[in-house]
Each structure stands twice: as structure tokens, then as C-alpha cells.
Design an enzyme around this catalytic site. Structure first.
Site, PDB file in Angstrom:
ATOM      1  N   LYS A 146       0.825  -1.222   0.000  1.00 30.48           N
ATOM      2  CA  LYS A 146       0.000   0.000   0.000  1.00 30.48           C
ATOM      3  C   LYS A 146       0.851   1.261   0.000  1.00 30.48           C
ATOM      4  CE  LYS A 146      -3.124  -1.889   3.335  1.00 30.48           C
ATOM      5  NZ  LYS A 146      -4.119  -1.568   4.369  1.00 30.48           N
TER       6      LYS A 146
ATOM      7  N   LYS B 212       2.284   2.580   2.241  1.00 32.97           N
ATOM      8  CA  LYS B 212       1.956   3.390   3.435  1.00 32.97           C
ATOM      9  C   LYS B 212       3.068   3.197   4.466  1.00 32.97           C
ATOM     10  CE  LYS B 212      -3.152   3.406   3.627  1.00 32.97           C
ATOM     11  NZ  LYS B 212      -4.307   3.027   4.476  1.00 32.97           N
TER      12      LYS B 212
HETATM   13  N1  C2G Z   1     -12.630   4.553   7.109  1.00 34.02           N
HETATM   14  C1  C2G Z   1     -13.858   5.200   7.222  1.00 34.02           C
HETATM   15  N2  C2G Z   1     -13.892   6.548   7.303  1.00 34.02           N
HETATM   16  C2  C2G Z   1     -12.750   7.274   7.279  1.00 34.02           C
HETATM   17  C3  C2G Z   1     -11.507   6.632   7.175  1.00 34.02           C
HETATM   18  C4  C2G Z   1     -11.461   5.251   7.090  1.00 34.02           C
HETATM   19  O1  C2G Z   1     -14.923   4.539   7.255  1.00 34.02           O
HETATM   20  N3  C2G Z   1     -12.850   8.633   7.363  1.00 34.02           N
HETATM   21  C5  C2G Z   1     -12.618   3.090   7.005  1.00 34.02           C
HETATM   22  C6  C2G Z   1     -12.040   2.585   5.682  1.00 34.02           C
HETATM   23  O2  C2G Z   1     -13.035   2.617   4.664  1.00 34.02           O
HETATM   24  C7  C2G Z   1     -11.654   1.150   6.051  1.00 34.02           C
HETATM   25  C8  C2G Z   1     -11.249   1.288   7.527  1.00 34.02           C
HETATM   26  O3  C2G Z   1     -11.780   2.552   8.003  1.00 34.02           O
HETATM   27  O4  C2G Z   1     -12.787   0.286   5.954  1.00 34.02           O
HETATM   28  C9  C2G Z   1      -9.747   1.297   7.709  1.00 34.02           C
HETATM   29  O5  C2G Z   1      -9.215   2.326   6.896  1.00 34.02           O
HETATM   30  P1  C2G Z   1      -7.636   2.270   6.540  1.00 34.02           P
HETATM   31  O6  C2G Z   1      -6.862   2.071   7.792  1.00 34.02           O
HETATM   32  O7  C2G Z   1      -7.339   3.402   5.633  1.00 34.02           O
HETATM   33  O8  C2G Z   1      -7.567   0.886   5.755  1.00 34.02           O
HETATM   34  P2  C2G Z   1      -7.214   0.640   4.215  1.00 34.02           P
HETATM   35  O9  C2G Z   1      -5.902   1.249   3.891  1.00 34.02           O
HETATM   36  O10 C2G Z   1      -8.403   1.003   3.439  1.00 34.02           O
HETATM   37  O11 C2G Z   1      -6.948  -0.948   4.216  1.00 34.02           O
HETATM   38  O12 C2G Z   1      -7.396  -5.421   2.683  1.00 34.02           O
HETATM   39  C10 C2G Z   1      -8.059  -4.187   2.901  1.00 34.02           C
HETATM   40  C11 C2G Z   1      -7.098  -3.117   3.364  1.00 34.02           C
HETATM   41  O13 C2G Z   1      -6.301  -3.572   4.439  1.00 34.02           O
HETATM   42  C12 C2G Z   1      -7.869  -1.872   3.787  1.00 34.02           C
END
Ligand code: C2G
Length: 130
Positions: free
Chosen positions: A45, A47
Site C-alpha cells: 500500500k 503506506k
Molecule cells: N474509514 C472510514 N472513514 C474514514 C476513514 C477510514 O470509514 N474517514 C474506514 C475505511 O473505509 C476502512 C477502515 O476505516 O474500511 C480502515 O481504513 P484504513 O486504515 O485506511 O484501511 P485501508 O488502507 O483502506 O486498508 O485489505 C483491505 C485493506 O487492508 C484496507
């Protein structure tokens, strides 16, 4: 016992994360959070997390909605995870809409929930940089 699963990085834990975890738990009785490892985040990712996997895991385990935290090390593990943890419902924010519909073929309910507006780890980092 309805078992729910969700995935994520959850770096710099914020209320958008809490909102999705709360709503995911409302869909069942037991919530498994599959937490991206530092390696997975960087390699898959691009990240670079502020908090390490262990720190992010500890934070998630302190949340009342979360019952179990396990590592996410590959994009492909979802199919086995849903079997291994007897999952009924898979939940992700709607930025992932459609991406995991293949899990329906495994008999899993797939739910995409609206993201919480105006908050993200990226936003926090850029705000703090100013
Ligand atoms: N999320 C949300 N609202 C936000 C930020 C994040 O609902 N303002 C949700 C994202 O949609 C996700 C969860 O919080 O469902 C975790 O977000 P992230 O840590 O950014 O995860 P991500 O990078 O999307 O990783 O295999 C799937 C991946 O691991 C998802």
C-alpha cells in the site's frame, strides 16, 4: 453468534475508524479486525505507518467493539480468513465498494459502509505538517 470481519491499517486511530468498527460490530456479535502489518503496508500500500503494528494492535484491542485482532500479510488471505474464523459478514468502508464481492461466493455477506467524511490519516498528517 454472528461473526463479522473487517480489514485495515488503522494508523493514527481516529473517529472515522471508530465509526466503522462500531457499525461493523452492530452487524453481529463478534468482530475480527485484520490489521495490516508494517511490511504489508509498505510493500502493498506504500503506506509508512506512524505507529508500528504492535502499537496499532494494542490500540485496536482496547476498543470495546473489537474482539480479536489478527495480522493482514497479503491481499489473498481474505478467502481463508472467512473460513478459518467462521465469518458471516465482511465489512469495509465504501471506498472499497465492489472490490471484495467475490467473498459472496464463499457464502459471506459483503457490506460496504459509508466512510466518515472529512477525516483520514493522510489529512491528519498534512494538517499537522502546516
Ligand atoms: N474509514 C472510514 N472513514 C474514514 C476513514 C477510514 O470509514 N474517514 C474506514 C475505511 O473505509 C476502512 C477502515 O476505516 O474500511 C480502515 O481504513 P484504513 O486504515 O485506511 O484501511 P485501508 O488502507 O483502506 O486498508 O485489505 C483491505 C485493506 O487492508 C484496507
Amino acid at each position: 453468534m454472528k461473526r463479522v470481519i473487517t480489514y485495515g491499517t488503522f494508523d493514527l486511530l481516529h473517529y472515522g475508524h471508530i465509526n466503522i468498527l462500531r457499525r461493523a460490530k452492530e452487524l453481529g456479535d463478534y468482530l475480527v479486525v485484520v490489521l495490516s502489518t508494517d511490511e504489508f503496508n509498505w510493500e502493498q500500500k506504500q503506506k509508512k505507518c506512524y505507529f508500528t503494528y504492535e502499537q496499532r494492535k494494542m490500540l485496536l484491542e482496547s476498543i470495546r467493539y473489537v474482539d480479536l485482532v489478527i495480522p493482514e500479510t497479503s491481499w489473498e488471505q481474505k478467502k481463508t480468513d472467512v473460513y478459518e474464523y467462521h465469518i458471516d459478514t465482511f465489512v469495509m468502508g465504501d471506498d472499497w465498494t465492489g472490490k471484495f464481492d467475490f467473498l459472496k461466493d464463499e457464502g459471506v455477506e459483503v457490506v460496504y459502509l459509508p466512510r466518515t467524511p472529512e477525516i483520514s490519516t493522510t489529512q491528519i498528517k498534512s494538517d499537522l505538517n502546516q
